[in-house]
Design a protein around this motif. Structure first.
Motif, PDB file in Angstrom:
ATOM      1  N   LEU A   1     129.343  13.006  14.736  1.00  0.00           N
ATOM      2  CA  LEU A   1     128.968  14.360  14.337  1.00  0.00           C
ATOM      3  C   LEU A   1     129.210  15.354  15.464  1.00  0.00           C
ATOM      4  CD1 LEU A   1     125.721  13.705  12.274  1.00  0.00           C
ATOM      5  CD2 LEU A   1     127.891  14.581  11.428  1.00  0.00           C
ATOM      6  N   ASP A   2     128.955  14.934  16.713  1.00  0.00           N
ATOM      7  CA  ASP A   2     129.259  15.803  17.856  1.00  0.00           C
ATOM      8  C   ASP A   2     130.744  16.161  17.849  1.00  0.00           C
ATOM      9  OD1 ASP A   2     126.677  15.681  18.742  1.00  0.00           O
ATOM     10  OD2 ASP A   2     127.043  14.226  20.341  1.00  0.00           O
TER      11      ASP A   2
ATOM     12  N   ASN B   1     125.945   9.724  15.442  1.00  0.00           N
ATOM     13  CA  ASN B   1     125.643  10.966  16.165  1.00  0.00           C
ATOM     14  C   ASN B   1     126.855  11.450  16.942  1.00  0.00           C
ATOM     15  OD1 ASN B   1     123.036  11.544  15.497  1.00  0.00           O
ATOM     16  ND2 ASN B   1     122.116  10.595  17.295  1.00  0.00           N
TER      17      ASN B   1
ATOM     18  N   ARG C   1     135.391  21.491  14.604  1.00  0.00           N
ATOM     19  CA  ARG C   1     135.187  22.702  13.796  1.00  0.00           C
ATOM     20  C   ARG C   1     135.358  23.957  14.638  1.00  0.00           C
ATOM     21  NH1 ARG C   1     130.231  23.586  10.058  1.00  0.00           N
ATOM     22  NH2 ARG C   1     131.509  25.434   9.776  1.00  0.00           N
ATOM     23  N   ASN C   2     134.740  23.945  15.827  1.00  0.00           N
ATOM     24  CA  ASN C   2     134.881  25.115  16.698  1.00  0.00           C
ATOM     25  C   ASN C   2     136.338  25.386  17.041  1.00  0.00           C
ATOM     26  OD1 ASN C   2     132.155  25.732  16.889  1.00  0.00           O
ATOM     27  ND2 ASN C   2     131.826  24.247  18.513  1.00  0.00           N
TER      28      ASN C   2
ATOM     29  N   LYS D   1     130.024  24.405  25.776  1.00  0.00           N
ATOM     30  CA  LYS D   1     129.043  23.879  24.827  1.00  0.00           C
ATOM     31  C   LYS D   1     129.251  22.371  24.633  1.00  0.00           C
ATOM     32  CE  LYS D   1     127.574  24.624  20.027  1.00  0.00           C
ATOM     33  NZ  LYS D   1     128.108  23.418  19.360  1.00  0.00           N
ATOM     34  N   SER D   2     130.510  21.961  24.542  1.00  0.00           N
ATOM     35  CA  SER D   2     130.809  20.572  24.201  1.00  0.00           C
ATOM     36  C   SER D   2     130.575  19.620  25.353  1.00  0.00           C
ATOM     37  CB  SER D   2     132.270  20.454  23.754  1.00  0.00           C
ATOM     38  OG  SER D   2     132.549  21.373  22.735  1.00  0.00           O
TER      39      SER D   2
ATOM     40  N   GLU E   1     139.294  26.915   8.684  1.00  0.00           N
ATOM     41  CA  GLU E   1     139.168  25.637   9.394  1.00  0.00           C
ATOM     42  C   GLU E   1     139.437  24.441   8.486  1.00  0.00           C
ATOM     43  OE1 GLU E   1     135.061  24.632  10.369  1.00  0.00           O
ATOM     44  OE2 GLU E   1     134.364  26.373   9.252  1.00  0.00           O
TER      45      GLU E   1
ATOM     46  N   GLU F   1     127.549  17.428  25.300  1.00  0.00           N
ATOM     47  CA  GLU F   1     127.638  16.290  24.383  1.00  0.00           C
ATOM     48  C   GLU F   1     128.492  15.186  24.992  1.00  0.00           C
ATOM     49  OE1 GLU F   1     127.508  19.151  20.398  1.00  0.00           O
ATOM     50  OE2 GLU F   1     129.401  18.297  21.043  1.00  0.00           O
TER      51      GLU F   1
ATOM     52  N   LEU G   1     132.889  16.018  15.375  1.00  0.00           N
ATOM     53  CA  LEU G   1     133.204  16.849  14.219  1.00  0.00           C
ATOM     54  C   LEU G   1     132.850  18.307  14.508  1.00  0.00           C
ATOM     55  CD1 LEU G   1     134.229  16.393  11.303  1.00  0.00           C
ATOM     56  CD2 LEU G   1     131.849  16.406  10.580  1.00  0.00           C
ATOM     57  N   GLY G   2     131.697  18.506  15.143  1.00  0.00           N
ATOM     58  CA  GLY G   2     131.280  19.863  15.495  1.00  0.00           C
ATOM     59  C   GLY G   2     132.259  20.511  16.459  1.00  0.00           C
ATOM     60  N   GLN G   3     132.712  19.728  17.444  1.00  0.00           N
ATOM     61  CA  GLN G   3     133.691  20.268  18.388  1.00  0.00           C
ATOM     62  C   GLN G   3     134.973  20.657  17.666  1.00  0.00           C
ATOM     63  OE1 GLN G   3     134.237  17.350  21.520  1.00  0.00           O
ATOM     64  NE2 GLN G   3     132.046  17.223  21.883  1.00  0.00           N
TER      65      GLN G   3
END
Lengths: 295, 126
Positions: free
Chosen positions: A61-62, A58, A68-69, A166-167, A106, A170, A64-66
């Motif tokens: 993935l957090d 998890n 990407r942004n 946002k991050s 990206e 997390e 990875l999401g950061q």
């Protein structure tokens, strides 16, 4: 490019000569999140117990999401650059992409660059080691990111501020999760304490780099960008020390609380450890073998 | 001639180097593997729901870890806003063998359902 609008519609902090530095800085934030996410993901299917396997995945993935942004923003910045601005950062742009004849995105930034074009912290690329090493690194980085993103939330660059805001939710959980594990292992058995102490000896020399501004960070600082890693060192030390006290861990000897008398550095400027190439070889394989492949 | 070949797949590391021995710490109940961690039952309250509903179980060394594990295992897709955990050994359950005497007597007592009243039209929300 003063007050330009990027493709996300958010205004960009960009004094005329600051844009290339902002691009490099954004890449640095993206790379740090991506490489740590990649390392943590190596536990997928190998966690000590099923529940912790899911937890660390998890967190991957957090991250990875950061990343990407950040990469999306960096790509938007680059695509909006003037030819002159592009020239200043072209050494970070993947060669392979130039043959694609389209705007950069990206994925190009994440998967096509060479080792010396990555600007992540060295700490993130070190092998995952045992569980002690993984969770101690997670504590070091997430505590750092917490203070870093706290600063970023308040800067005038709306896009970066929004990503940070946002991050940080997390990251707050990552700090909590990794702190509890460090306390558990440190204050656990003789064996778990020994492993954690060993991880500390291994990782500590890489923590100094967190608080040394890279060239592009210095440029932004001079322009009043609003973030400065040097100013978060004390908060970070206090946080780590509080966890260490509960975990009955002591800072590495030599040089007092500073621990190591010298620190490894270079990652933020593109000089990496021997481990980085192997990580990239695995991570980039698909995009380099099948350019532009999608699921 | 005996020879032992150990094949490591990518990412696998021998037990003595991996994190697997962490479970033998206080609260883990002792001897090594993760099966010695106690089992916990997890209850989640969804955004719309008023009550916590049982969603499953997991292993954890103590309550704090159980809640974190529950967060990671059972709320990844925004399933809830509140978590309860309770160690499975504290759950007392009815005996399935006694189902006949427990539940069947209710079968023919339809009058226990409030379906024999004529509701006036003015009564709403029933």
């Amino acid at each position: 490019m003063t007050d330009a609008q990027n493709s996300t519609g958010l205004s960009i902090f960009s004094p005329p000569e600051g844009a290339p530095a902002l691009f490099s800085y954004t890449l640095h934030l993206a790379d740090t999140a991506l490489i740590l996410g990649q390392r943590n993901s190596e536990w997928c299917g190998h966690g000590p117990v099923l529940e912790q396997d899911i937890a660390i995945t998890n967190i991957s993935l957090d991250l990875l999401g950061q990343s990407r942004n950040f990469y999306q923003y960096a790509a938007a910045l680059y695509n909006d650059f003037s030819t002159q601005e592009k020239e200043q950062v072209n050494h970070y742009i993947p060669r392979l992409w130039k043959a694609y004849n389209r705007e950069i995105n990206e994925d190009d930034l994440a998967f096509l660059r060479d080792e010396n074009q990555y600007l992540n912290l060295l700490l993130t690329e070190l092998p995952k080691g045992d569980w002690a090493q993984t969770i101690l690194r997670e504590l070091f980085i997430s505590a750092f990111q917490f203070y870093q993103y706290s600063q970023l939330q308040n800067i005038s660059d709306a896009a970066l501020a929004a990503i940070a805001e946002k991050s940080i939710k997390e990251v707050t959980y990552h700090v909590r999760w990794s702190s509890e594990w460090v306390i558990r292992l440190g204050d656990g058995t003789a064996e778990s304490n020994r492993r954690l102490q060993q991880a500390l000896t291994e990782l500590w020399p890489y923590t100094g780099e967190l608080f040394i501004p890279a060239s592009y960070e210095m440029q932004l600082i001079k322009k009043g960008f609003g973030t400065d890693v040097r100013s978060i060192k004390n908060n970070w030390l206090k946080k780590v020390e509080a966890v260490f006290t509960e975990a009955t861990l002591s800072f590495p000897s030599g040089g007092g609380r500073e621990g190591a008398s010298w620190y490894q550095q270079g990652g933020k400027e593109g000089q990496h450890t021997e481990y980085m190439g192997y990580l990239l070889a695995e991570m980039q394989y698909l995009q380099k073998t099948f350019p532009n492949v999608v699921w | 001639m005996n020879c032992t070949i150990i094949k490591y797949y990518y990412g696998d590391i021998p037990d003595q180097q991996s994190g697997s021995s962490i479970s033998s710490r206080p609260g883990g109940g002792g001897e090594g593997d993760s099966s010695s961690w106690p089992l916990w039952e997890v209850f989640i309250r969804s955004k719309q729901g008023l009550d916590h509903k049982h969603v499953g179980s997991l292993h954890a060394a103590d309550a704090a870890m159980a809640i974190e594990n529950a967060r990671d295992v059972y709320t990844r897709r925004q399933e809830g806003v509140s978590i309860w955990v309770v160690e499975s050994k504290y759950i007392h359950a009815s005996n399935p063998d006694e189902a006949e005497s427990f539940y069947e007597p209710a079968n023919d007592k339809v009058y226990r359902h409030p379906t024999f009243y004529d509701l006036p039209d003015e009564v709403k929300h029933m």
